[in-house]
Design an enzyme around this catalytic site. Sequence first.
Site, PDB file in Angstrom:
ATOM      1  N   ARG A  28       1.040  -1.212   0.099  1.00  0.00           N
ATOM      2  CA  ARG A  28      -0.184   0.019   0.207  1.00  0.00           C
ATOM      3  C   ARG A  28       0.825   1.333   0.108  1.00  0.00           C
ATOM      4  NH1 ARG A  28      -3.036  -3.996   1.916  1.00  0.00           N
ATOM      5  NH2 ARG A  28      -5.102  -3.840   2.087  1.00  0.00           N
ATOM      6  N   ASP A 299      -6.153 -14.941   6.004  1.00  0.00           N
ATOM      7  CA  ASP A 299      -4.985 -15.454   5.866  1.00  0.00           C
ATOM      8  C   ASP A 299      -4.544 -16.331   6.768  1.00  0.00           C
ATOM      9  OD1 ASP A 299      -4.765 -14.201   3.110  1.00  0.00           O
ATOM     10  OD2 ASP A 299      -3.611 -12.468   3.906  1.00  0.00           O
ATOM     11  N   ARG A 330      -7.541 -22.448  -1.308  1.00  0.00           N
ATOM     12  CA  ARG A 330      -7.010 -22.965  -0.075  1.00  0.00           C
ATOM     13  C   ARG A 330      -7.680 -23.980   0.938  1.00  0.00           C
ATOM     14  NH1 ARG A 330      -4.091 -17.224   1.540  1.00  0.00           N
ATOM     15  NH2 ARG A 330      -2.276 -17.526   0.442  1.00  0.00           N
TER      16      ARG A 330
END
Length: 416
Positions: A28, A299, A330
Amino acid sequence: MNLKLQKSRISNFEFQIQITGSKSETNRLLLLQALYPNISLENTSNSDDSEVMVEALLKSKIKNQKSLIIDVHHAGTAMRFLTAFFAIQEGKEVVLTGSSRMKERPIKILVEALKQLGAEITYEENEGFPPIKIQGKKLTKSKVSLPANVSSQYISALLLIAPKLENGLELILEGEITSIPYIKMTLALLNEIGATTSFVENKIIVKPLQSAICNLQSVESDWSSASYWYSIVALSEIGTQITLSSYKQNSLQGDSVLSKIYKDFGVETIFNKNKSITILKSAICNLQSLICNLNNSPDIAQTIAVTCFGLGIGCNLTGLHTLKIKETDRLEALKTELSKLGANISVTDDSLIIQQSNTLNSNIAIATYQDHRMAMAFAPLALKTSLIIQDAEVVSKSYPTFWDDLKSIGFQLEEV
């Protein structure tokens, strides 16, 4: 490169590990620095994904080169952020492409949102997927809406370019919002460089910003990378402690919820005055099953699932719908690999359930699916059994020194 991890043992030792800056914050801030060059950065991530961002943004500065081809490889964050960035680079024509898996990861929602603002973007191969061609132009429209349950990276990509839009941005999020901490991270970083923002209910407003406050942005270390050390401590004997630097108690990173979740595994987090944290195995885990909604921090789902399995406890993890469009699906990957080890596991489109069991098979080869988090999430199981991590070099995507750091605390690794 495949790595054999022999069953290892660490206990009652004190270790110190240096974790580089958060990949999420770094990427970012790199984009904001490209928009506002007077921003200075320190402790940036050394991950492959951040290197991809650096290289792409350097290419964007080349004068008299109006047409570029940029390959982001497996870097999903770079793909999303750079799509927005190049959409406002007037006079630049850019083709953004990536790995075969990247070409399967959807980009349409972000592209359509940018088109609402007036961007000119077309698909080079399959509709809705990279590679994409971007004709950079000045965007004057300021209102856009998109579904709220999409990857927060789509939302952050729009917010990061918002201060450079002539009329700023008014973003309406439709429905239940996913990964709010990542959106708040983006807005907090915008505030730190001087941008005016508001986030009320489902409306986000970012005002135009001509020039950023000239300041040094020190990137907090990566909490996602810390998750593997939490898992190691949780699977170790009481008294084991590892110190990681450098972290904030009031972190912008959603994955900092680790410090609360791992209390249930008998792991205590101590925030030190020098901005390091010490994670300590202070009690035996007496849980039978962990129930946890990870909507705001998906995550760390792989790490938590493997920790639960390694401790012989069950888990019911929800809020995982974004995991299906990551480096791999995942949820299916976890089901396949944990099943090899003996887990009784089931998954849906947004949840994962592991039944309580003490089964743990040895010398199983864990496929990593070009996914860094698969490799690192399973590695702590070497404290319980021997296993093989296939394509182990994939960790460079976010944590290049991971295997060296494991060796430093006593893990036994060898190439096979």
